[in-house]
Design an enzyme around this catalytic site. Sequence first.
Site, PDB file in Angstrom:
ATOM      1  N   HIS A   1       0.872  -1.197  -0.054  1.00 52.29           N
ATOM      2  CA  HIS A   1      -0.041  -0.217  -0.168  1.00 52.29           C
ATOM      3  C   HIS A   1       0.815   1.212  -0.132  1.00 52.29           C
ATOM      4  O   HIS A   1       0.186   2.282  -0.022  1.00 52.29           O
ATOM      5  CB  HIS A   1      -0.840   0.110   1.160  1.00 52.29           C
ATOM      6  CG  HIS A   1      -0.017   0.309   2.566  1.00 52.29           C
ATOM      7  ND1 HIS A   1       0.445  -0.589   3.081  1.00 52.29           N
ATOM      8  CD2 HIS A   1      -0.183   1.622   3.183  1.00 52.29           C
ATOM      9  CE1 HIS A   1       0.994  -0.115   4.115  1.00 52.29           C
ATOM     10  NE2 HIS A   1       0.693   1.350   4.052  1.00 52.29           N
TER      11      HIS A   1
HETATM   12  C1  UD1 Z   1      -2.447   5.234   5.886  1.00 48.61           C
HETATM   13  C2  UD1 Z   1      -1.138   5.661   6.520  1.00 48.61           C
HETATM   14  C3  UD1 Z   1      -0.070   4.834   6.470  1.00 48.61           C
HETATM   15  C4  UD1 Z   1      -0.559   3.446   6.939  1.00 48.61           C
HETATM   16  C5  UD1 Z   1      -1.825   3.065   6.073  1.00 48.61           C
HETATM   17  C6  UD1 Z   1      -2.614   1.936   6.699  1.00 48.61           C
HETATM   18  C7  UD1 Z   1      -0.724   8.106   6.604  1.00 48.61           C
HETATM   19  C8  UD1 Z   1       0.381   9.281   6.365  1.00 48.61           C
HETATM   20  N1  UD1 Z   1      -0.727   6.875   5.940  1.00 48.61           N
HETATM   21  O1  UD1 Z   1      -1.823   5.230   4.348  1.00 48.61           O
HETATM   22  O2  UD1 Z   1       1.081   5.082   7.244  1.00 48.61           O
HETATM   23  O3  UD1 Z   1       0.408   2.450   7.008  1.00 48.61           O
HETATM   24  O4  UD1 Z   1      -2.839   4.071   6.150  1.00 48.61           O
HETATM   25  O5  UD1 Z   1      -3.681   1.452   5.821  1.00 48.61           O
HETATM   26  O6  UD1 Z   1      -1.423   8.416   7.515  1.00 48.61           O
HETATM   27  N2  UD1 Z   1      -9.450   4.607   1.500  1.00 48.61           N
HETATM   28  C9  UD1 Z   1     -10.503   3.776   1.466  1.00 48.61           C
HETATM   29  N3  UD1 Z   1     -11.077   3.458   2.591  1.00 48.61           N
HETATM   30  C10 UD1 Z   1     -10.621   3.994   3.852  1.00 48.61           C
HETATM   31  C11 UD1 Z   1      -9.489   4.511   4.093  1.00 48.61           C
HETATM   32  C12 UD1 Z   1      -8.796   4.920   2.652  1.00 48.61           C
HETATM   33  O7  UD1 Z   1     -11.060   3.641   0.529  1.00 48.61           O
HETATM   34  O8  UD1 Z   1     -11.196   3.541   4.960  1.00 48.61           O
HETATM   35  C13 UD1 Z   1      -8.972   5.051   0.363  1.00 48.61           C
HETATM   36  C14 UD1 Z   1      -8.867   6.565   0.126  1.00 48.61           C
HETATM   37  O9  UD1 Z   1      -9.974   6.759  -0.790  1.00 48.61           O
HETATM   38  C15 UD1 Z   1      -7.484   6.621  -0.467  1.00 48.61           C
HETATM   39  C16 UD1 Z   1      -6.619   5.667  -0.303  1.00 48.61           C
HETATM   40  O10 UD1 Z   1      -7.443   4.819   0.236  1.00 48.61           O
HETATM   41  O11 UD1 Z   1      -7.690   6.792  -1.917  1.00 48.61           O
HETATM   42  C17 UD1 Z   1      -5.484   6.072   0.663  1.00 48.61           C
HETATM   43  O12 UD1 Z   1      -5.830   6.225   2.027  1.00 48.61           O
HETATM   44  P1  UD1 Z   1      -5.050   7.356   3.109  1.00 48.61           P
HETATM   45  O13 UD1 Z   1      -5.780   7.336   4.357  1.00 48.61           O
HETATM   46  O14 UD1 Z   1      -4.574   8.545   2.417  1.00 48.61           O
HETATM   47  O15 UD1 Z   1      -3.665   6.591   3.394  1.00 48.61           O
HETATM   48  P2  UD1 Z   1      -3.221   5.184   3.400  1.00 48.61           P
HETATM   49  O16 UD1 Z   1      -2.400   4.854   2.119  1.00 48.61           O
HETATM   50  O17 UD1 Z   1      -4.334   4.256   3.867  1.00 48.61           O
END
Ligand code: UD1
Length: 375
Positions: free
Chosen positions: A211
Site C-alpha cells: 500500500h
Molecule cells: C495510511 C497511513 C499509512 C498506513 C496506512 C495503512 C498516513 C500518512 N498514512 O495510508 O502510514 O500504513 O494508512 O492502511 O497516515 N481509503 C478507502 N477507505 C478507507 C481509507 C482509505 O477507500 O477507509 C482510500 C482513500 O480513498 C485513498 C486511499 O485509500 O484513496 C489512501 O488512504 P489514506 O488514508 O490516504 O492513506 P493510506 O494509504 O491508507
Amino acid sequence: MAIKVVLVAGARPNFMKIAPIMAAMAGDARLSPYLVHTGQHYDQRMSKLFFEELEIPKPDIDLGVGSGSHAQQTAETIKRFEPVCLAQRPAWVVVVGDVNSTIACALVATKLGIRVAHVEAGLRSFDRTMPEEINRVLTDRISDLLFTTEPSANTNLAAEGVDPARIRFVGNVMIDTLLAHRQRAASSTLLDRLALASSAGTRPYGVVTLHRPANVDTEPCLGGILAVLAELAESLPLIFPVHPRTAKQIDRFGLRRLFAADGVAPGAAGRGLFAIEPQGYLDFLHLMANSRLVLTDSGGLQEETTVLGVACVTLRDNTERPVTCTQGTNVLATTDPVRILAAARAALADPPTGRTPELWDGHAAERIVAALATA
Ligand code: UD1
C-alpha cells in the site's frame, strides 16, 4: 479523581495498538479514557471490523476526517481535534504509530499545554520521502513521554538529543494484540473459504500486502512488483488482500490481467496471484500465521511475522524496525523484481528462524498505563 486520558486512533494500523491500551485502562481506576476516532480510515473493512473484532469500545467521538491530500487530512484533523481537547481538558493525549492523525493530534495537544505520550516512538527509516517518517520525527520532537518498542528506537532518540527521562522502553503493543487474539484467530474459516485447507492439510501459500505510495502510485513500480509476484505465484499461490489505495491504482494502470480470474479460489491445484478484499484482524492473522511467506511493504507485518516465525520479505529499501531483521524473520528485498524473487526463493528454500525481541511479551500496554498513571 481519575486522570483523564484522550486516546487517538485514526487509521487501520492504529486500531490494534489502541486496543490493548484501552483494555489495560479499563482495569485501572486511576485513569479515565476518552477515545477519539479521527475517521482517517472509515470503511467497514478498514475500520469498524477492527473495533468489533478487537473489542475496542465504541469511540466517544468520531471526527469524520476521511481521505484527502496530506495537507487536507492533517489540517482537517487539527481543526476538528482542538475543540475536543478544549472540552475534555485531559491530563494526557496518547497517540500511536506514525499516521497523519498521530502528528495532527500531538500538535494540537502540545499547543494547548496538554501532555502528549507517543506509543511506538523513536522508529526511524531515515527516509524523509516517507510521509510516516516526517510524522514520526515531528511527533517525537513534541511529545512529553516516548514509549519505545525496540533498542534502535532508544538509540535514535538518544542521537537526537532526547532527554532519557522522557523515554520508556515498554515493548510492543501490536504484539500484545497478536498474542491476545492468536487463539481466537485459529478458528477463522478463511483458509477453508479460499480452499487452501482440506482434510489432507493446508496447501502451501504466501501472503502479499502492498500500500505504500512509493510502491503503488507509479505504473512501472507497481507493474514490476506485480509481474514478479505473478511469476512467483506460479509455484506458490499468493493471497493478496488489496488495500483500497492499491486497488484503485491496479485498475488505473490496467494491471488486473496479472491476477487470477476474479472469484477463483486457489483450490487444491490453483496457481497464481489471488486478489481478495482487505481482511479483518482475525482472518488476516490466521492467514499470515499459516503461510510459508509474507511479502509486504507494511511496517506492522514485519513485526507480526517475526513473532509468528513466518518468513517476511519486505518490499522496501529500508526499515524503521531493524530488530525484525537482526533478530526476527525479516529480509529487506527492495522493490527490484530480481531481488524480490531471489529473496522469496531463498526464504522458501531455507526458512529463517528468528527469536522474539525483548519485551514483545504481551504486556506492553500494562507498562504504558502504569507509566501514565504515575508520570
Ligand atoms: C495510511 C497511513 C499509512 C498506513 C496506512 C495503512 C498516513 C500518512 N498514512 O495510508 O502510514 O500504513 O494508512 O492502511 O497516515 N481509503 C478507502 N477507505 C478507507 C481509507 C482509505 O477507500 O477507509 C482510500 C482513500 O480513498 C485513498 C486511499 O485509500 O484513496 C489512501 O488512504 P489514506 O488514508 O490516504 O492513506 P493510506 O494509504 O491508507
